[in-house]
Design a protein around this motif. Structure first.
Motif, PDB file in Angstrom:
ATOM      1  N   LEU A  20       0.838  -1.203   0.000  1.00  0.00           N
ATOM      2  CA  LEU A  20       0.000   0.000   0.000  1.00  0.00           C
ATOM      3  C   LEU A  20       0.868   1.247   0.000  1.00  0.00           C
ATOM      4  CD1 LEU A  20      -3.041  -0.714   2.332  1.00  0.00           C
ATOM      5  CD2 LEU A  20      -3.058  -0.089  -0.078  1.00  0.00           C
ATOM      6  N   LEU A  21       1.886   1.222   0.865  1.00  0.00           N
ATOM      7  CA  LEU A  21       2.808   2.364   0.927  1.00  0.00           C
ATOM      8  C   LEU A  21       3.448   2.589  -0.431  1.00  0.00           C
ATOM      9  CD1 LEU A  21       4.815   2.241   4.253  1.00  0.00           C
ATOM     10  CD2 LEU A  21       3.640   4.177   3.232  1.00  0.00           C
ATOM     11  N   ALA A  22       3.924   1.484  -1.027  1.00  0.00           N
ATOM     12  CA  ALA A  22       4.616   1.595  -2.313  1.00  0.00           C
ATOM     13  C   ALA A  22       3.690   2.173  -3.363  1.00  0.00           C
ATOM     14  CB  ALA A  22       5.134   0.228  -2.741  1.00  0.00           C
ATOM     15  N   VAL A  23       2.469   1.637  -3.430  1.00  0.00           N
ATOM     16  CA  VAL A  23       1.518   2.102  -4.443  1.00  0.00           C
ATOM     17  C   VAL A  23       1.180   3.570  -4.222  1.00  0.00           C
ATOM     18  CG1 VAL A  23      -0.867   1.884  -5.216  1.00  0.00           C
ATOM     19  CG2 VAL A  23       0.547  -0.149  -4.981  1.00  0.00           C
ATOM     20  N   THR A  24       0.943   3.957  -2.959  1.00  0.00           N
ATOM     21  CA  THR A  24       0.587   5.349  -2.670  1.00  0.00           C
ATOM     22  C   THR A  24       1.721   6.286  -3.054  1.00  0.00           C
ATOM     23  OG1 THR A  24      -0.523   4.434  -0.762  1.00  0.00           O
ATOM     24  CG2 THR A  24      -0.427   6.813  -0.897  1.00  0.00           C
ATOM     25  N   ILE A  25       2.915   5.940  -2.610  1.00  0.00           N
ATOM     26  CA  ILE A  25       4.060   6.797  -2.901  1.00  0.00           C
ATOM     27  C   ILE A  25       4.284   6.881  -4.410  1.00  0.00           C
ATOM     28  CG2 ILE A  25       6.574   7.005  -2.689  1.00  0.00           C
ATOM     29  CD1 ILE A  25       6.291   5.818   0.102  1.00  0.00           C
ATOM     30  N   THR A  27       2.102   6.378  -6.880  1.00  0.00           N
ATOM     31  CA  THR A  27       1.057   7.177  -7.515  1.00  0.00           C
ATOM     32  C   THR A  27       1.273   8.655  -7.229  1.00  0.00           C
ATOM     33  OG1 THR A  27      -0.407   5.328  -7.034  1.00  0.00           O
ATOM     34  CG2 THR A  27      -1.446   7.338  -7.807  1.00  0.00           C
ATOM     35  N   GLY A  28       1.591   8.976  -5.978  1.00  0.00           N
ATOM     36  CA  GLY A  28       1.816  10.365  -5.579  1.00  0.00           C
ATOM     37  C   GLY A  28       2.907  10.996  -6.419  1.00  0.00           C
ATOM     38  N   ILE A  29       4.033  10.286  -6.515  1.00  0.00           N
ATOM     39  CA  ILE A  29       5.167  10.827  -7.265  1.00  0.00           C
ATOM     40  C   ILE A  29       4.796  11.009  -8.734  1.00  0.00           C
ATOM     41  CG2 ILE A  29       7.475  10.273  -8.126  1.00  0.00           C
ATOM     42  CD1 ILE A  29       8.074   9.040  -5.431  1.00  0.00           C
ATOM     43  N   LEU A  30       4.105  10.011  -9.296  1.00  0.00           N
ATOM     44  CA  LEU A  30       3.731  10.102 -10.703  1.00  0.00           C
ATOM     45  C   LEU A  30       2.822  11.284 -10.967  1.00  0.00           C
ATOM     46  CD1 LEU A  30       3.217   6.487 -11.928  1.00  0.00           C
ATOM     47  CD2 LEU A  30       4.553   8.278 -13.015  1.00  0.00           C
ATOM     48  N   VAL A  31       1.817  11.459 -10.101  1.00  0.00           N
ATOM     49  CA  VAL A  31       0.880  12.574 -10.275  1.00  0.00           C
ATOM     50  C   VAL A  31       1.632  13.896 -10.172  1.00  0.00           C
ATOM     51  CG1 VAL A  31      -1.040  13.787  -9.193  1.00  0.00           C
ATOM     52  CG2 VAL A  31      -1.169  11.319  -9.552  1.00  0.00           C
ATOM     53  N   PHE A  32       2.524  13.978  -9.192  1.00  0.00           N
ATOM     54  CA  PHE A  32       3.306  15.200  -9.004  1.00  0.00           C
ATOM     55  C   PHE A  32       4.135  15.504 -10.249  1.00  0.00           C
ATOM     56  CE2 PHE A  32       7.327  17.136  -7.671  1.00  0.00           C
ATOM     57  CZ  PHE A  32       6.849  18.321  -7.120  1.00  0.00           C
ATOM     58  N   LEU A  33       4.820  14.465 -10.762  1.00  0.00           N
ATOM     59  CA  LEU A  33       5.676  14.660 -11.929  1.00  0.00           C
ATOM     60  C   LEU A  33       4.856  15.051 -13.167  1.00  0.00           C
ATOM     61  CD1 LEU A  33       8.306  11.804 -11.587  1.00  0.00           C
ATOM     62  CD2 LEU A  33       8.593  14.254 -11.166  1.00  0.00           C
ATOM     63  N   LEU A  34       3.713  14.375 -13.338  1.00  0.00           N
ATOM     64  CA  LEU A  34       2.847  14.688 -14.476  1.00  0.00           C
ATOM     65  C   LEU A  34       2.402  16.142 -14.426  1.00  0.00           C
ATOM     66  CD1 LEU A  34       0.475  11.631 -14.832  1.00  0.00           C
ATOM     67  CD2 LEU A  34       1.970  12.596 -16.586  1.00  0.00           C
ATOM     68  N   ARG A  35       2.006  16.562 -13.231  1.00  0.00           N
ATOM     69  CA  ARG A  35       1.536  17.922 -13.033  1.00  0.00           C
ATOM     70  C   ARG A  35       2.635  18.919 -13.375  1.00  0.00           C
ATOM     71  NH1 ARG A  35      -1.990  20.972  -8.810  1.00  0.00           N
ATOM     72  NH2 ARG A  35      -0.334  22.494  -8.579  1.00  0.00           N
ATOM     73  N   GLN A  36       3.838  18.622 -12.826  1.00  0.00           N
ATOM     74  CA  GLN A  36       4.992  19.477 -13.103  1.00  0.00           C
ATOM     75  C   GLN A  36       5.193  19.599 -14.602  1.00  0.00           C
ATOM     76  OE1 GLN A  36       5.856  21.038 -10.234  1.00  0.00           O
ATOM     77  NE2 GLN A  36       8.033  20.554 -10.502  1.00  0.00           N
ATOM     78  N   TYR A  37       5.126  18.420 -15.235  1.00  0.00           N
ATOM     79  CA  TYR A  37       5.436  18.367 -16.650  1.00  0.00           C
ATOM     80  C   TYR A  37       4.418  19.163 -17.466  1.00  0.00           C
ATOM     81  CZ  TYR A  37       5.869  16.537 -21.353  1.00  0.00           C
ATOM     82  OH  TYR A  37       5.994  16.430 -22.697  1.00  0.00           O
TER      83      TYR A  37
END
Ligand SMILES: Nc1ncnc2c1ncn2[C@@H]1O[C@H](COP(=O)(O)OP(=O)(O)OP(=O)(O)O)[C@@H](O)[C@H]1O
Ligand SMILES: [Mg+2]
Length: 468
Positions: A20-25, A27-37
């Motif tokens: 769960l931790l891995a998936v949350t982290i 997903t969080g990182i991916l969303v953050f990076l996508l947003r940045q991009y």
């Protein structure tokens, strides 16, 4: 069984937390990076367009009158962009607006406008529009003429599409994450079952074994640590039942050995008691048998006691240096009268300069006498017994060789067993060689018996030589 449930819970629980931790982290990182991009991309495009527009303004005629040029500037910018374009003067009043004509001539106080007016630098703003609460990105680019800010080119683009894309992707990741979580959950439950089930079986089997059901065996499911445990438990049960059987056999043999003399004693005692004997010789004969049988019983009991003392391993040997030649001479002298009586030659051959051995002299003597007793018992008159000693690498070899009746090949491997005795009439209790075996084992030595039926028997005793 609560213990086992907790193993499963712990296993599944920890896997779940990790995943769960891995998936949350993740997903969080991916969303953050996508947003940045995406945001970064949009920002760059808008900035470049705004910059280009602001720079191109210096080519206009009558540049000080932004008021007049505003409409033209706006049209020129619109050629290149889909964004909302606003031209704002240096007091914050809207001079032109590509989408919202209601704002014309009105003063606006968007943070980016205010900041740019203050700092004379391009600034951006991400926020919600007051009316529609639509999320937008705005870039305010100052128009600078001769170092003075005369107005602002402001480009605004909606973030709805980008947010939508990001939301969709996030949902996608969450769905994948959920699938992963479910898979991991199933795998870890399966894994814990494969561990717990064999452990349960082993526990049950161990309980059964504890209750004395030694024939119980645990199935080995996997070739892992638990499988090894199952093997070990099976081995333990096997050894236990082997020992149980040895003990039962031993008791049976003892009972059998005791019964024969006891029956004969009892028989003679009742015979002597019942009838009115007058013949003194007959009475004496009966009493003689009773005495002999009693002696045999006493001997048997003594041997048994000795044996159990040796086997229980709490006998301590009185180890000392033993000079072999001297030791064997003493034994030969002790046995020689009996040999002479039986018409058997007893020879001794000892190699020169033999090492000492470390041994319990009395116990070793017991071994020699037991073996010589056999040789004397099973060798007919006119035979010969040879005692010899020689050095063999790190060991001392003492051999006793006779020209007796020999031991049948089939029986050879059994003669060291307790109560094993041959079919000859001389045979005793069958404990002699078993006792020798124990004593030699206690001395860290070994002994081997070889024999040819009808020709003779050879007993080899190997003992470690004392380190000098
Ligand atoms: N030198 C030998 N020659 C022929 N047979 C032998 C010899 N030594 C041992 N055996 C056989 O091995 C059997 C077992 O020997 P072991 O010394 O253990 O018992 P035993 O002599 O019968 O009885 P015990 O020594 O207790 O009085 C004997 O009964 C005999 O049949
Ligand atoms: Mg014997």
């Amino acid at each position: 069984m609560t213990e086992l449930k907790s193993v499963k819970g712990r296993l599944v629980g920890s896997y779940l937390i990790i995943i769960l931790l891995a998936v949350t982290i993740f997903t969080g990182i991916l969303v953050f990076l996508l947003r940045q991009y995406y945001y970064g991309d949009l920002e760059t495009i808008l900035s470049e367009q705004a910059q280009f527009a602001a720079n191109s303004y210096s080519n206009y005629t009558d540049i000080v009158n932004l008021d007049k040029n505003a409409k033209k500037l706006l049209d020129n910018i619109l050629v290149n962009t889909y964004a909302q374009v606003q031209i704002i003067d240096n007091d914050g009043y809207v001079l032109a607006d590509s989408e919202n004509s209601l704002l014309l001539g009105k003063k606006v106080d968007y943070p980016d406008v205010t900041n740019t007016l203050k700092s004379k630098n391009a600034t951006k703003w991400i926020g919600e529009l007051p009316l529609t609460s639509e999320r937008v990105l705005s870039i305010s680019q100052p128009i600078i003429i001769n170092g003075e800010i005369i107005g602002i080119v402001r480009l605004t683009s909606t973030l709805a599409e980008i947010d939508n894309i990001i939301l969709k992707m996030a949902l996608f990741f969450i769905v994948i994450g959920a699938v992963v979580v479910v898979i991991v959950l199933l795998v870890s439950i399966f894994l814990s079952i494969t561990i717990i089930k064999p452990v349960k079986e082993i526990t049950n089997a161990a309980e059964e074994i504890a209750l004395g059901r030694l024939e119980v065996r645990v199935p080995k499911r996997y070739d892992d640590e638990v499988g090894k445990l199952a093997d070990t438990l099976n081995y333990m049960a096997q050894e236990l039942s082997h020992h149980q059987k040895l003990k039962d056999d031993f008791v049976a043999s003892i009972s059998h050995e005791l019964r024969t003399p006891l029956t004969s004693i009892k028989g003679w005692a009742s015979t002597l008691n019942s009838s009115d004997f007058t013949d003194m010789d007959e009475i004496r004969e009966g009493l003689k048998i009773i005495e002999n049988e009693t002696d045999r019983l006493v001997l048997l009991v003594n041997e048994l006691l000795d044996f159990s003392k040796l086997a229980s391993k709490n006998t301590s040997l009185k180890i000392e240096d033993v000079k072999i030649e001297e030791f064997l001479c003493e034994i030969r002298n002790q046995m020689n009268p009996r040999a002479q009586r039986q018409g058997i030659k007893l020879n001794l051959e000892v190699e020169d300069d033999l090492d000492l051995i470390r041994a319990d002299r009395n116990r070793l003597k017991q071994v020699m006498i037991n073996i010589l007793d056999n040789s004397l018992k099973y060798t007919p008159e006119g035979g010969e017994i040879k005692i010899s000693a020689q050095s063999k690498k790190e060991e001392i070899l003492i051999s006793i060789e006779d020209t007796g009746v020999g031991i049948p090949e089939d029986d050879l491997h059994r003669v060291k067993e307790k109560f094993y005795k041959g079919r000859t009439s001389f045979s005793g209790n069958g404990l002699g060689l078993a006792i020798c075996d124990e004593i030699i084992r206690l001395h860290n030595g070994r002994f081997e018996i070889s024999s040819i039926l009808g020709e003779g028997t050879k007993v080899d005793i190997f003992l470690p030589a004392a380190a000098l």
